[in-house]
Scaffold this motif. Structure first.
Motif, PDB file in Angstrom:
ATOM      1  N   CYS A  53      40.884  45.657  27.427  1.00 10.03           N
ATOM      2  CA  CYS A  53      40.207  44.383  27.693  1.00 10.03           C
ATOM      3  C   CYS A  53      39.996  44.186  29.193  1.00 10.03           C
ATOM      4  O   CYS A  53      40.791  44.652  30.008  1.00 10.03           O
ATOM      5  CB  CYS A  53      41.043  43.214  27.169  1.00 10.03           C
ATOM      6  N   LYS A  54      38.928  43.450  29.515  1.00  8.82           N
ATOM      7  CA  LYS A  54      38.699  42.976  30.870  1.00  8.82           C
ATOM      8  C   LYS A  54      38.663  41.456  30.810  1.00  8.82           C
ATOM      9  O   LYS A  54      37.996  40.884  29.942  1.00  8.82           O
ATOM     10  CB  LYS A  54      37.398  43.532  31.441  1.00  8.82           C
ATOM     11  N   ILE A  55      39.390  40.850  31.737  1.00  8.80           N
ATOM     12  CA  ILE A  55      39.526  39.401  31.783  1.00  8.80           C
ATOM     13  C   ILE A  55      39.014  38.909  33.133  1.00  8.80           C
ATOM     14  O   ILE A  55      39.426  39.410  34.184  1.00  8.80           O
ATOM     15  CB  ILE A  55      40.998  38.990  31.588  1.00  8.80           C
ATOM     16  N   LYS A  56      38.108  37.919  33.094  1.00 10.33           N
ATOM     17  CA  LYS A  56      37.540  37.337  34.307  1.00 10.33           C
ATOM     18  C   LYS A  56      38.193  35.982  34.571  1.00 10.33           C
ATOM     19  O   LYS A  56      38.393  35.193  33.648  1.00 10.33           O
ATOM     20  CB  LYS A  56      36.028  37.159  34.162  1.00 10.33           C
ATOM     21  N   LEU A  57      38.531  35.729  35.828  1.00  9.31           N
ATOM     22  CA  LEU A  57      39.068  34.427  36.213  1.00  9.31           C
ATOM     23  C   LEU A  57      37.912  33.503  36.561  1.00  9.31           C
ATOM     24  O   LEU A  57      37.008  33.872  37.308  1.00  9.31           O
ATOM     25  CB  LEU A  57      40.005  34.558  37.411  1.00  9.31           C
ATOM     26  N   PHE A  58      37.961  32.298  36.021  1.00  5.91           N
ATOM     27  CA  PHE A  58      36.949  31.275  36.275  1.00  5.91           C
ATOM     28  C   PHE A  58      37.552  30.266  37.235  1.00  5.91           C
ATOM     29  O   PHE A  58      38.558  29.628  36.922  1.00  5.91           O
ATOM     30  CB  PHE A  58      36.560  30.606  34.947  1.00  5.91           C
ATOM     31  N   GLY A  59      36.981  30.146  38.429  1.00  5.71           N
ATOM     32  CA  GLY A  59      37.513  29.220  39.417  1.00  5.71           C
ATOM     33  C   GLY A  59      36.881  29.457  40.767  1.00  5.71           C
ATOM     34  O   GLY A  59      35.766  29.959  40.862  1.00  5.71           O
ATOM     35  N   GLU A  60      37.628  29.114  41.832  1.00  7.89           N
ATOM     36  CA  GLU A  60      37.101  29.191  43.199  1.00  7.89           C
ATOM     37  C   GLU A  60      38.194  29.675  44.152  1.00  7.89           C
ATOM     38  O   GLU A  60      39.366  29.360  43.971  1.00  7.89           O
ATOM     39  CB  GLU A  60      36.650  27.803  43.672  1.00  7.89           C
ATOM     40  N   PRO A  61      37.784  30.393  45.205  1.00  7.83           N
ATOM     41  CA  PRO A  61      38.743  30.722  46.275  1.00  7.83           C
ATOM     42  C   PRO A  61      39.215  29.431  46.935  1.00  7.83           C
ATOM     43  O   PRO A  61      38.487  28.436  46.944  1.00  7.83           O
ATOM     44  CB  PRO A  61      37.927  31.555  47.259  1.00  7.83           C
ATOM     45  N   LEU A 107      36.191  40.224  51.385  1.00  3.39           N
ATOM     46  CA  LEU A 107      36.101  41.645  51.033  1.00  3.39           C
ATOM     47  C   LEU A 107      36.750  42.547  52.078  1.00  3.39           C
ATOM     48  O   LEU A 107      37.423  43.514  51.730  1.00  3.39           O
ATOM     49  CB  LEU A 107      34.645  42.060  50.798  1.00  3.39           C
ATOM     50  N   SER A 108      36.595  42.220  53.348  1.00  3.79           N
ATOM     51  CA  SER A 108      37.190  43.082  54.385  1.00  3.79           C
ATOM     52  C   SER A 108      38.704  42.887  54.474  1.00  3.79           C
ATOM     53  O   SER A 108      39.440  43.840  54.709  1.00  3.79           O
ATOM     54  CB  SER A 108      36.538  42.843  55.742  1.00  3.79           C
ATOM     55  N   ALA A 109      39.177  41.671  54.276  1.00  3.56           N
ATOM     56  CA  ALA A 109      40.616  41.400  54.345  1.00  3.56           C
ATOM     57  C   ALA A 109      41.348  41.917  53.106  1.00  3.56           C
ATOM     58  O   ALA A 109      42.549  42.192  53.160  1.00  3.56           O
ATOM     59  CB  ALA A 109      40.866  39.903  54.496  1.00  3.56           C
ATOM     60  N   ARG A 110      40.636  42.018  51.976  1.00  3.92           N
ATOM     61  CA  ARG A 110      41.169  42.517  50.706  1.00  3.92           C
ATOM     62  C   ARG A 110      42.199  41.590  50.062  1.00  3.92           C
ATOM     63  O   ARG A 110      42.792  41.937  49.051  1.00  3.92           O
ATOM     64  CB  ARG A 110      41.779  43.922  50.834  1.00  3.92           C
ATOM     65  N   ARG A 111      42.418  40.410  50.631  1.00  5.17           N
ATOM     66  CA  ARG A 111      43.370  39.436  50.058  1.00  5.17           C
ATOM     67  C   ARG A 111      42.779  38.033  50.166  1.00  5.17           C
ATOM     68  O   ARG A 111      42.097  37.718  51.128  1.00  5.17           O
ATOM     69  CB  ARG A 111      44.713  39.479  50.783  1.00  5.17           C
ATOM     70  N   PHE A 112      43.101  37.201  49.170  1.00  2.00           N
ATOM     71  CA  PHE A 112      42.673  35.809  49.203  1.00  2.00           C
ATOM     72  C   PHE A 112      43.462  35.031  48.156  1.00  2.00           C
ATOM     73  O   PHE A 112      44.111  35.619  47.294  1.00  2.00           O
ATOM     74  CB  PHE A 112      41.161  35.680  48.954  1.00  2.00           C
TER      75      PHE A 112
END
Length: 133
Positions: A53-61, A107-112
């Motif tokens: 399965c693939k699960i997508k998170l629905f929300g905002e940074p 994308l460049s930091a790779r973390r959020f």
């Protein structure tokens, strides 16, 4: 790989409880695939069986930590699921997906940090949710 633990039917949608076989994490996922497609949906799933399965998170940074925010590590960007561009992320060794357009600045930091309100089931085995086609 996930094991389907339960299906909670609603009028036109449902939620499914999936257990990650590796991490033992249980995710409750929204599934509206039968609402948007008669023959390309996840209705074939059976309780007790295992699926990829693939699960997508629905929300905002988010810039502020809260009870509903999670620390995300980008594992891979430019991931195509159907015709939709996503990023593959890790949260406590669990893999999820997020629309790449939402996290371009990270994308460049790779973390959020990400604050999500729902987990959506977007792919089961080779069947991709119609909304991503």
């Amino acid at each position: 790989m996930y094991k389907l633990l339960s299906i909670n039917e609603s009028n036109v949608t449902r939620t499914v409880d999936l257990e990650n076989i590796s991490t033992k994490t249980i995710d409750t996922c929204f599934d509206d695939s039968a609402l948007v497609s008669i023959d390309n949906n996840f209705d074939f799933m059976e309780i007790g069986k295992e699926y990829e399965c693939k699960i997508k998170l629905f929300g905002e940074p988010t810039a502020t930590r809260s009870e509903s925010s999670v620390d995300c590590t980008i594992m891979e960007d430019n991931v195509m699921v159907g015709n939709t561009l996503l990023v593959k992320i890790s949260i406590d060794d669990n893999i999820y997906y997020i629309y790449q357009e939402k996290v371009v600045p990270y994308l460049s930091a790779r973390r959020f940090m990400f604050e999500f309100t729902r987990k959506d089931l977007i792919q089961v085995n080779d069947i991709i949710h119609e909304d991503l086609q």
